[in-house]
Scaffold this motif. Structure first.
Motif, short mmCIF file in Angstrom:
data_model
loop_
_atom_site.label_atom_id
_atom_site.label_comp_id
_atom_site.label_asym_id
_atom_site.label_seq_id
_atom_site.Cartn_x
_atom_site.Cartn_y
_atom_site.Cartn_z
N GLU A 55 0.82 -1.22 0.00
CA GLU A 55 0.00 0.00 0.00
C GLU A 55 0.86 1.27 0.00
O GLU A 55 1.83 1.38 0.74
N GLY A 56 0.47 2.20 -0.86
CA GLY A 56 1.13 3.50 -0.91
C GLY A 56 2.46 3.53 -1.62
O GLY A 56 3.14 4.56 -1.63
N LEU A 57 2.88 2.42 -2.24
CA LEU A 57 4.19 2.38 -2.90
C LEU A 57 4.12 2.79 -4.38
O LEU A 57 5.14 3.04 -5.00
N ASP A 58 2.91 2.81 -4.93
CA ASP A 58 2.75 3.11 -6.35
C ASP A 58 3.54 2.14 -7.23
O ASP A 58 4.20 2.53 -8.20
N ILE A 59 3.49 0.88 -6.84
CA ILE A 59 4.14 -0.21 -7.58
C ILE A 59 3.06 -1.21 -7.96
O ILE A 59 2.21 -1.54 -7.13
N PRO A 60 3.05 -1.74 -9.19
CA PRO A 60 2.04 -2.72 -9.58
C PRO A 60 1.96 -3.88 -8.59
O PRO A 60 3.00 -4.38 -8.12
N ALA A 61 0.75 -4.29 -8.27
CA ALA A 61 0.53 -5.34 -7.28
C ALA A 61 1.25 -6.63 -7.66
O ALA A 61 1.76 -7.36 -6.78
N GLN A 62 1.31 -6.93 -8.97
CA GLN A 62 1.98 -8.17 -9.39
C GLN A 62 3.47 -8.14 -9.04
O GLN A 62 4.04 -9.15 -8.63
N GLU A 63 4.10 -6.98 -9.21
CA GLU A 63 5.52 -6.87 -8.87
C GLU A 63 5.74 -7.09 -7.38
O GLU A 63 6.71 -7.75 -6.97
N PRO A 120 11.03 -4.11 -12.73
CA PRO A 120 11.40 -2.69 -12.89
C PRO A 120 11.53 -1.94 -11.56
O PRO A 120 12.33 -1.00 -11.46
N SER A 121 10.77 -2.36 -10.56
CA SER A 121 10.76 -1.63 -9.28
C SER A 121 11.62 -2.29 -8.21
O SER A 121 11.44 -2.03 -7.02
N ILE A 122 12.58 -3.15 -8.61
CA ILE A 122 13.34 -3.92 -7.63
C ILE A 122 14.08 -3.01 -6.64
O ILE A 122 14.15 -3.32 -5.45
N ILE A 123 14.63 -1.90 -7.12
CA ILE A 123 15.37 -1.01 -6.21
C ILE A 123 14.44 -0.44 -5.14
O ILE A 123 14.76 -0.45 -3.94
N LEU A 177 11.53 -1.66 -4.20
CA LEU A 177 11.04 -2.76 -3.38
C LEU A 177 12.07 -3.14 -2.32
O LEU A 177 11.73 -3.34 -1.14
N ARG A 178 13.31 -3.20 -2.73
CA ARG A 178 14.38 -3.56 -1.80
C ARG A 178 14.56 -2.48 -0.73
O ARG A 178 14.76 -2.80 0.45
N GLU A 179 14.49 -1.24 -1.14
CA GLU A 179 14.62 -0.14 -0.18
C GLU A 179 13.47 -0.16 0.83
O GLU A 179 13.67 0.09 2.02
N THR A 180 12.28 -0.46 0.34
CA THR A 180 11.12 -0.53 1.23
C THR A 180 11.30 -1.65 2.25
O THR A 180 11.05 -1.48 3.45
N GLN A 181 11.76 -2.81 1.76
CA GLN A 181 11.99 -3.94 2.66
C GLN A 181 13.05 -3.60 3.70
O GLN A 181 12.89 -3.87 4.90
N SER A 182 14.15 -2.97 3.27
CA SER A 182 15.22 -2.61 4.19
C SER A 182 14.74 -1.60 5.23
O SER A 182 15.06 -1.73 6.42
N ARG A 183 13.95 -0.64 4.79
CA ARG A 183 13.45 0.38 5.72
C ARG A 183 12.51 -0.23 6.75
O ARG A 183 12.58 0.08 7.94
#
Length: 435
Positions: free
Chosen positions: A227-235, A348-351, A353-359
Motif C-alpha cells: 500500500e502506498g508504494l505506487d508499484i504494480p501489485a503483481q511486482e 522494474p521496481s526492484i530497487i 522494493l528492496r529499499e522498502t523492505q530494508s526500511r
C-alpha cells in the motif's frame, strides 16, 4: 499477618477476622479470571503452591489463545479463490527465477500456497515454543540458584520473624517459575498476534519455524505491504514470493540452522543470573513512584515484560546475543542478495522494493520485535546490509556454488570481523594446492 502467597506465621490467638486480602474487596475467582486473561496458568500455579508442580513450561495452548485474541481485535479476512490463483502464479514465476540464483533446489509450489493470518499463527506456534523454551528453562534454573544462594536460613528467619516457617525452596522456585513462564507465554502470544497482522509469508521472520519447512504467502498482508508504494501489485507479489522461496530453500537445505539458533538461545538461558536484592529495589522504587501495583494483574504483567524484573546480563549472554545477531543478519543478508540476483532486470521496481523492505526491517522487523521483547536482542540494519554485501562479493568473486556451500556448516560462516573484507575471508578458506 500473611503475604501475597499465603506464607506467614500462624498465630492461633489471632481469631478476629481481618481483611488480609491484598486485592481489597475483589473475590478470588475474579482475581483468577484476571490473571487467566493475562495468560497465567492457574492450574500450574496451584500445583506449585502445594509442591506438586514441575518445572514451568511454555504452553502452546496459552500462546495460541492469546495470539488469536489479539488477532481477533485486529481482524482478518479469508483467502479468496482469485487471491489464491494470484499467489500461486507469483510463486511459480519466483521459483523459476530462483533456479538461476542459488544452488539450493526447488521445493515445488504447494497446493495450499495462500494462507490467512490465523493459519500462520497455528502453523508457527510449535516453532515459537521451541525457540522460547530455553528461556523459561534458564529462568527457572536462575530462580532456583538465586533462592539457594540468596535466601536467608530458617534460623535467621526465625530470629527476625518468630514463628515463621519458610516453605521449601523448591516450592517457592516452582511458584516463581510458573509466574514467569505464564508471563513469557502471554508476552509471546501478544507478539505473535501482532506479527500475524504484518508478516507476508511462512518464512518472513527469517526463522525456520515449521518442520518440515512450509512455503506460502498471506494475501491480506501482501496487499498491505504494497500500500502506498505506487508499484504494480503483481511486482509486489513476485518480490515477496522471491523472498519466501529464497528463505524456504535455505532453511530446507540447512537443517543444522534450527539447532544452531536453539543452542544460542539455550546458551543465553543458561547464562541467566538473578539478583533478588536488585529486583526488590526496582519493585520498591516503582511502587513508590506509582508505576507498579502488585494487586493489579496488568501492572504485574507490565513489570515483568517491561524490564523491571529482567535478570542481569552476563558475559555468556552477551556472547549468545552476538552469535544470534550474526546468524540472523547472515540469513537476512543472503535472502536479500539472492532475491536481487534472481530478479535481475525483470522487476522494474526492484530497487524501490528492496529499499522498502530494508526500511521496514530497520523499524519493525518481525524477528527484531520478537527477540527485542524476549531477550533484548536488536539486529542492526547495518549488519544485515554488510552481510548482503558480503554475499554479493562472494558470489561475484567466486560463484553461487561457492557462496551457498558456506551454509553447509556453522564453522564455515563468516564472523563479524570478516564482513569488512570478504576477499581476505575467501583466502582464509582456500586450501593451497601444495597441501
Amino acid at each position: 499477618m500473611s503475604n501475597g502467597f499465603g506464607f506467614g506465621p500462624n498465630d492461633p490467638e489471632e481469631n478476629e477476622p481481618k481483611n488480609i486480602n491484598p486485592f481489597g474487596n475483589m473475590q478470588f475467582n475474579e482475581i483468577f479470571k484476571q490473571f487467566s486473561g493475562l495468560g497465567l496458568d492457574i492450574q500450574s500455579l496451584m500445583a506449585s503452591l502445594t509442591g506438586q508442580g514441575n518445572v514451568a513450561r511454555l504452553s502452546k495452548d496459552v500462546i495460541r489463545d492469546i495470539s488469536r485474541k489479539f488477532l481477533a481485535a485486529q481482524g482478518e479476512r479469508p483467502v479468496g479463490v482469485s487471491e489464491l490463483n494470484e499467489i500461486r502464479e507469483a510463486l511459480a514465476i519466483a521459483d523459476l527465477w530462483m533456479d538461476g540464483a542459488t544452488t539450493f533446489p526447488s521445493l515445488g509450489i504447494p497446493e495450499n500456497c495462500a494462507m490467512g493470518r490465523r493459519e500462520w499463527i497455528d502453523s508457527s506456534i510449535a516453532g515459537w515454543q521451541e525457540i522460547a523454551t530455553p528461556l523459561i528453562e534458564g529462568m527457572s534454573s536462575g530462580i532456583s540458584n538465586a533462592l539457594s544462594s540468596q535466601m536467608p536460613s530458617q534460623e535467621e528467619l526465625s530470629q527476625a520473624m518468630p514463628g515463621f516457617t519458610m516453605p521449601p525452596i523448591g516450592n517457592i522456585a516452582s511458584i516463581m517459575s510458573t509466574l514467569m513462564g505464564s508471563m513469557i507465554s502471554s508476552q509471546l502470544g501478544q507478539t505473535i498476534g501482532s506479527l500475524a497482522t504484518s508478516v507476508t509469508g511462512a518464512n518472513d521472520v527469517s526463522l525456520p519455524l515449521t518442520n518440515p519447512i512450509r512455503m506460502y504467502l498471506i494475501p491480506e498482508n501482501v496487499e498491505r505491504w504494497g500500500e502506498g508504494l505506487d508499484i504494480p501489485a503483481q511486482e509486489v507479489r513476485i518480490y515477496l514470493a522471491l523472498r519466501e522461496i529464497a528463505a524456504a530453500r535455505l532453511f530446507a537445505h540447512t537443517p543444522w540452522l534450527s539447532s544452531y539458533l536453539r543452542n544460542a538461545i539455550e546458551m543465553y538461558g543458561k547464562g541467566i543470573r538473578i539478583d533478588f536484592s536488585a529486583m526488590q529495589r526496582q519493585a520498591e522504587d516503582a511502587m513508590n513512584s506509582g508505576d507498579f501495583d502488585p494487586t493489579n494483574p496488568s501492572s504485574l504483567q507490565n513489570a515483568l515484560t517491561g524490564g523491571m524484573f529482567t535478570p542481569e546480563e552476563s558475559d555468556v549472554q552477551r556472547n549468545a546475543l552476538a552469535k544470534l545477531e550474526m546468524v540472523l543478519a547472515l540469513i537476512d543478508g543472503w535472502i536479500d542478495q539472492v532475491v536481487v540476483d534472481a530478479a535481475g532486470n525483470r522487476l522494474p521496481s526492484i530497487i524501490k522494493l528492496r529499499e522498502t523492505q530494508s526500511r521496514r526491517r530497520a523499524t519493525k522487523s518481525p524477528t527484531q520485535q520478537l527477540f527485542a521483547s524476549l531477550i533484548g536482542l536488536e539486529v542492526s540494519p547495518r549488519t544485515a546490509r554488510e552481510c548482503a554485501g558480503f554475499w554479493r562479493t562472494i558470489g561475484e568473486t567466486q560463484s553461487e556454488t561457492h557462496r551457498d556451500k558456506l551454509w553447509e556448516d556453522a564453522v564455515l560462516l563468516p564472523r563479524e570481523e570478516d564482513l569488512a573484507d570478504p576477499l581476505k575471508f575467501l583466502k582464509s578458506t582456500i586450501v593451497p594446492d601444495d597441501l
